[in-house]
Design a protein around this motif. Structure first.
Motif, mmCIF file in Angstrom:
data_model
loop_
_atom_site.group_PDB
_atom_site.id
_atom_site.type_symbol
_atom_site.label_atom_id
_atom_site.label_comp_id
_atom_site.label_asym_id
_atom_site.label_seq_id
_atom_site.Cartn_x
_atom_site.Cartn_y
_atom_site.Cartn_z
ATOM 1 N N GLY A 49 0.947 -1.155 0.003
ATOM 2 C CA GLY A 49 0.199 0.138 0.254
ATOM 3 C C GLY A 49 0.796 1.307 -0.074
ATOM 4 N N LEU A 50 2.066 1.426 0.797
ATOM 5 C CA LEU A 50 2.788 2.461 0.781
ATOM 6 C C LEU A 50 3.572 2.677 -0.795
ATOM 7 C CD1 LEU A 50 4.479 1.861 4.358
ATOM 8 C CD2 LEU A 50 2.855 3.558 3.594
ATOM 9 N N LYS A 51 3.769 1.751 -1.099
ATOM 10 C CA LYS A 51 4.598 1.689 -2.461
ATOM 11 C C LYS A 51 3.476 2.205 -3.387
ATOM 12 C CE LYS A 51 7.118 -1.113 -5.978
ATOM 13 N NZ LYS A 51 7.539 -2.470 -6.511
ATOM 14 N N ALA A 52 2.250 1.678 -3.445
ATOM 15 C CA ALA A 52 1.257 2.353 -4.382
ATOM 16 C C ALA A 52 0.779 4.001 -4.092
ATOM 17 C CB ALA A 52 -0.040 1.437 -4.255
ATOM 18 N N ALA A 53 1.249 4.138 -2.938
ATOM 19 C CA ALA A 53 1.002 5.946 -2.558
ATOM 20 C C ALA A 53 2.228 6.258 -2.825
ATOM 21 C CB ALA A 53 0.737 5.879 -1.100
ATOM 22 N N ASP A 54 3.259 6.101 -3.551
ATOM 23 C CA ASP A 54 4.511 6.451 -3.997
ATOM 24 C C ASP A 54 5.498 7.012 -2.712
ATOM 25 O OD1 ASP A 54 3.892 6.579 -6.716
ATOM 26 O OD2 ASP A 54 2.880 8.321 -6.621
ATOM 27 N N VAL A 55 5.263 5.992 -1.671
ATOM 28 C CA VAL A 55 6.438 6.580 -0.589
ATOM 29 C C VAL A 55 7.686 5.915 -1.048
ATOM 30 C CG1 VAL A 55 6.835 5.864 1.662
ATOM 31 C CG2 VAL A 55 4.463 6.501 1.032
ATOM 32 N N ASP A 56 8.654 6.584 -0.728
ATOM 33 C CA ASP A 56 10.126 5.999 -0.847
ATOM 34 C C ASP A 56 10.564 4.846 -0.024
ATOM 35 O OD1 ASP A 56 12.674 5.470 -1.334
ATOM 36 O OD2 ASP A 56 13.315 7.573 -1.534
ATOM 37 N N LEU A 57 10.262 3.490 -0.360
ATOM 38 C CA LEU A 57 10.406 2.452 0.553
ATOM 39 C C LEU A 57 12.064 2.391 1.053
ATOM 40 C CD1 LEU A 57 8.080 -0.290 -0.790
ATOM 41 C CD2 LEU A 57 7.563 1.669 0.726
ATOM 42 N N GLU A 58 12.884 2.559 0.301
ATOM 43 C CA GLU A 58 14.253 2.453 0.724
ATOM 44 C C GLU A 58 14.703 3.548 1.489
ATOM 45 O OE1 GLU A 58 16.681 2.301 -2.716
ATOM 46 O OE2 GLU A 58 15.901 0.457 -3.821
ATOM 47 N N ARG A 59 14.011 4.560 1.505
ATOM 48 C CA ARG A 59 14.429 5.619 2.206
ATOM 49 C C ARG A 59 13.837 5.592 3.799
ATOM 50 N NH1 ARG A 59 13.571 12.106 1.341
ATOM 51 N NH2 ARG A 59 14.640 13.055 3.147
ATOM 52 N N TRP A 60 12.647 5.177 3.786
ATOM 53 C CA TRP A 60 11.772 5.276 4.968
ATOM 54 C C TRP A 60 11.480 4.088 5.800
ATOM 55 C CZ3 TRP A 60 12.284 10.073 6.533
ATOM 56 C CH2 TRP A 60 12.323 11.075 5.564
ATOM 57 N N ILE A 61 11.402 3.037 5.079
ATOM 58 C CA ILE A 61 11.401 1.820 5.654
ATOM 59 C C ILE A 61 12.585 1.168 6.797
ATOM 60 C CG2 ILE A 61 10.708 -0.658 5.419
ATOM 61 C CD1 ILE A 61 8.387 1.185 4.923
ATOM 62 N N THR A 76 4.586 -3.230 8.870
ATOM 63 C CA THR A 76 5.844 -2.535 8.625
ATOM 64 C C THR A 76 6.276 -1.409 9.404
ATOM 65 O OG1 THR A 76 7.753 -2.264 6.822
ATOM 66 C CG2 THR A 76 5.568 -0.904 6.745
ATOM 67 N N TRP A 77 7.664 -1.420 9.614
ATOM 68 C CA TRP A 77 7.889 -0.179 10.199
ATOM 69 C C TRP A 77 8.478 0.889 9.470
ATOM 70 C CZ3 TRP A 77 7.730 0.793 15.759
ATOM 71 C CH2 TRP A 77 7.086 -0.433 16.449
ATOM 72 N N MET A 78 8.351 2.196 9.734
ATOM 73 C CA MET A 78 8.941 3.173 9.086
ATOM 74 C C MET A 78 9.215 4.584 9.789
ATOM 75 S SD MET A 78 5.463 4.572 6.705
ATOM 76 C CE MET A 78 6.635 5.643 5.816
ATOM 77 N N ARG A 79 10.100 5.439 9.353
ATOM 78 C CA ARG A 79 10.266 6.741 9.800
ATOM 79 C C ARG A 79 9.140 7.665 9.348
ATOM 80 N NH1 ARG A 79 14.229 5.795 13.694
ATOM 81 N NH2 ARG A 79 15.822 4.452 12.837
ATOM 82 N N PHE A 80 8.846 8.413 10.253
ATOM 83 C CA PHE A 80 7.627 9.263 10.253
ATOM 84 C C PHE A 80 7.929 10.246 9.046
ATOM 85 C CE2 PHE A 80 4.483 12.859 11.558
ATOM 86 C CZ PHE A 80 3.636 11.917 11.889
ATOM 87 N N GLY A 81 9.141 10.597 8.805
ATOM 88 C CA GLY A 81 9.258 11.588 7.695
ATOM 89 C C GLY A 81 8.627 11.151 6.378
ATOM 90 N N GLY A 82 8.283 9.827 6.187
ATOM 91 C CA GLY A 82 7.816 9.357 5.003
ATOM 92 C C GLY A 82 6.409 9.180 5.140
ATOM 93 N N VAL A 83 5.472 9.344 5.975
ATOM 94 C CA VAL A 83 4.057 9.148 6.012
ATOM 95 C C VAL A 83 3.418 9.860 5.164
ATOM 96 C CG1 VAL A 83 4.331 8.413 8.264
ATOM 97 C CG2 VAL A 83 3.504 10.883 8.159
ATOM 98 N N GLY A 84 3.728 11.022 4.999
ATOM 99 C CA GLY A 84 3.058 12.140 4.041
ATOM 100 C C GLY A 84 3.618 13.706 4.063
ATOM 101 N N ASP A 85 2.794 14.511 3.379
ATOM 102 C CA ASP A 85 3.264 15.872 3.449
ATOM 103 C C ASP A 85 3.106 16.617 4.822
ATOM 104 O OD1 ASP A 85 3.614 18.557 1.878
ATOM 105 O OD2 ASP A 85 1.924 19.005 3.019
#
Length: 545
Positions: A49-61, A76-85
């Motif tokens: 779902g994150l990939k479909a939303a254009d989240v940079d997985l390599e940077r934030w996962i 999955t775990w991710m940094r908050f900087g990648g959740v959106g605008d």
């Protein structure tokens, strides 16, 4: 304990002290760990779902070894900087800004999971910044300062609303719900994780840089919806239970007050039983206050017409003072009779008299007013914090040289049978000196030396009663820190019964206070059991990280 048993026993758990807030915390913690609702095997992995939303997985996962606690396999775990605008608000300058006045939110308007819109300010917003600072439905607002991390989701409570500095606005991508993010912030605020991100020594801040590194678990979008729905359902249930508990406590308080009033009007053994009725527990402090009030009103024990009149006690005390060699005591006693006295208590019992507190004592003074020299050992020197309800605490007291102590006036050296009485701050604490150990006190502590012709315990109960406390409060001076002057303390009016009745009163108070202490122990044991129940529940449902 399984989650199913938890829900079956949900109402039972809410009977523990402070259970409803604790249950809400448990619900939130279960929610962000993937244990509140079942996983659906048809849900796609969160990363899809994150990939479909254009989240940079390599940077934030984030790699598995950085996880703070286990999560289901589809999360999955991710940094908050990648959740959106994300954007930090801007200071809207009343003098410099142009444009139309717009309502805007400050961090004081953002509470946990809700907004306080009672005090919304208006400020001019530049035309070019309107779109950047305007809130949209489901925007997450996070406090940068004040209580950093406190957050709520905007639901278009007001059609046109903006935000100022000290607030982070987060507009998540399509694979993440704002409500689920807010749950994580509240949980990590409670468990201390958020505090590790704050900057500043005294005033804490949650900067955009720190916020971007915040580690957060992300479930599949469908499961986020199930989690948020279940949390809202259980929190609403908790809120209803809390309202019911408050209504019940209000009814119990009314019953308790009626029982206290009934016993005050007719202090019989039958009415006494109402005070210890388990169906509406009365606070031990209220019971103690009621008992002492009845005691000093002459309603706790019957009067005996054969008792020696109270006036004879005053005559003996005057004779005792006359025999004292201390000129200071004699002089002070004569001065007190020339001072204005307090108003007479209303409705004295038969055989009782009203008199000044000083008339019952051979001296009322305080500690030396000059700062004493201090040593590592020697004679204990008590300050006001060493005099507490229940006794004197020598554990952390200061010490003065024996030479200093030997030069003090005898009336400034407390001895067994004296009563210490706090005069400053939390004034009104009386403690009977029941030790032979030599010590001295600072000037914020009164040394009351009752005559041998009165019951020392009765005088101590008088000093503890509302009758004396209200007079002490009325004469206290100062603004920031109230102080009861010695001159006023000596003039406080107290009711004096015959000596034989004083002894009966003391015996009855001791008997009743034993019951109150037993009740207090039972309430404390019940509270501790309830806390242990909730702690066990947390440990069972949510293993330690």
């Amino acid at each position: 304990m399984t989650l199913e048993i938890f829900f079956e026993k949900f109402v039972c758990f809410t009977e523990a002290p402070d259970a409803v807030p604790n249950i809400k915390r448990i619900v939130r913690r279960l929610a962000v760990r993937g244990r509140l609702v079942p996983q659906d095997p048809n849900d796609e992995h969160a990363s899809a779902g994150l990939k479909a939303a254009d989240v940079d997985l390599e940077r934030w996962i984030v790699a598995y070894d950085e996880h703070r606690h286990p999560v289901p396999k589809t999360w999955t775990w991710m940094r908050f900087g990648g959740v959106g605008d994300q954007r930090l608000g801007k200071m809207l300058d009343r003098q410099k800004n142009r444009g139309e006045p717009r309502p805007y939110l400050r961090n004081t308007n953002v509470q946990w999971m809700r907004f306080d819109l009672d005090d919304v300010k208006q400020m001019r917003v530049e035309k070019v910044e309107e779109n950047q600072l305007r809130l949209m439905k489901d925007d997450l607002l996070i406090c940068e300062g004040g209580e950093p991390g406190r957050c709520a989701v905007w639901n278009d409570q007001v059609a046109d609303m903006y935000f100022q500095k000290a607030l982070h606005r987060v507009r998540p991508c399509s694979a993440i719900l704002s409500q689920f993010l807010a749950l994580n912030f509240q949980v990590d605020s409670e468990n201390g994780v958020l505090a590790t991100l704050f900057t500043g020594a005294t005033i804490k801040h949650l900067t955009g840089r720190s916020l971007s590194q915040y580690l957060i678990p992300i479930p599949p979008l469908a499961e986020q919806w199930r989690i948020v729905t279940k949390v809202n359902e259980l929190v609403a249930l908790c809120d209803r239970l809390e309202v019911q508990q408050q209504e019940r406590e209000t009814r119990h308080a009314a019953l308790a007050r009626a029982s206290l009033d009934r016993f005050a009007d007719a202090p019989t053994s039958a009415n006494l039983n109402f005070l210890f009725d388990g169906s509406y527990p009365i606070a031990p402090a209220e019971l103690r206050k009621a008992i002492l009030t009845l005691a000093v009103q002459g309603k706790l024990v019957p009067q005996d017409p054969n008792d020696e009149p109270a006036g004879e006690i005053i005559k003996r005390i005057d004779m005792e003072k006359g025999c004292l060699a201390d000129d200071w005591v004699t002089k002070r006693s004569s001065e007190l009779h020339r001072q204005e006295v307090m108003p007479e208590p209303v409705g004295l019992a038969s055989g009782w008299i009203s008199t000044a507190l000083s008339d019952l004592c051979t001296s009322i003074t305080d500690g030396d007013h000059l700062p004493p020299p201090q040593t590592d050992d020697g004679i204990p020197f008590l300050v006001i914090s060493d005099v507490r309800w229940g006794g004197i605490d020598f554990m952390a007291c200061r010490y003065v040289p024996e030479e200093y102590f030997s030069k003090l006036d005898p009336i400034r050296k407390p001895k067994a049978g004296d009563i210490l009485y706090t005069l400053v701050g939390s004034f009104g604490i009386p403690v009977i000196v029941d030790i032979e150990r030599p010590f001295c006190v600072q000037r914020h502590i009164a040394i009351i030396r009752p005559s041998k012709s009165v019951s020392i315990k009765y005088v101590a109960f008088l000093l503890e009663s509302d009758l004396v406390l209200k007079q002490a409060a009325a004469i206290a001076t100062g603004i920031a820190q109230k102080t009861v002057p010695l001159s006023g303390l000596r003039r406080i009016r107290v009711p004096l019964p015959p000596l034989a009745e004083q002894r009966r009163i003391v015996a009855k108070i001791d008997q009743l206070m034993t019951l109150v202490d037993r009740l207090a122990e039972q309430l404390e044991a019940s509270r501790e059991t309830g806390e242990e129940l909730v702690e066990a529940l947390v440990a069972d449902l949510i293993p330690q990280e």
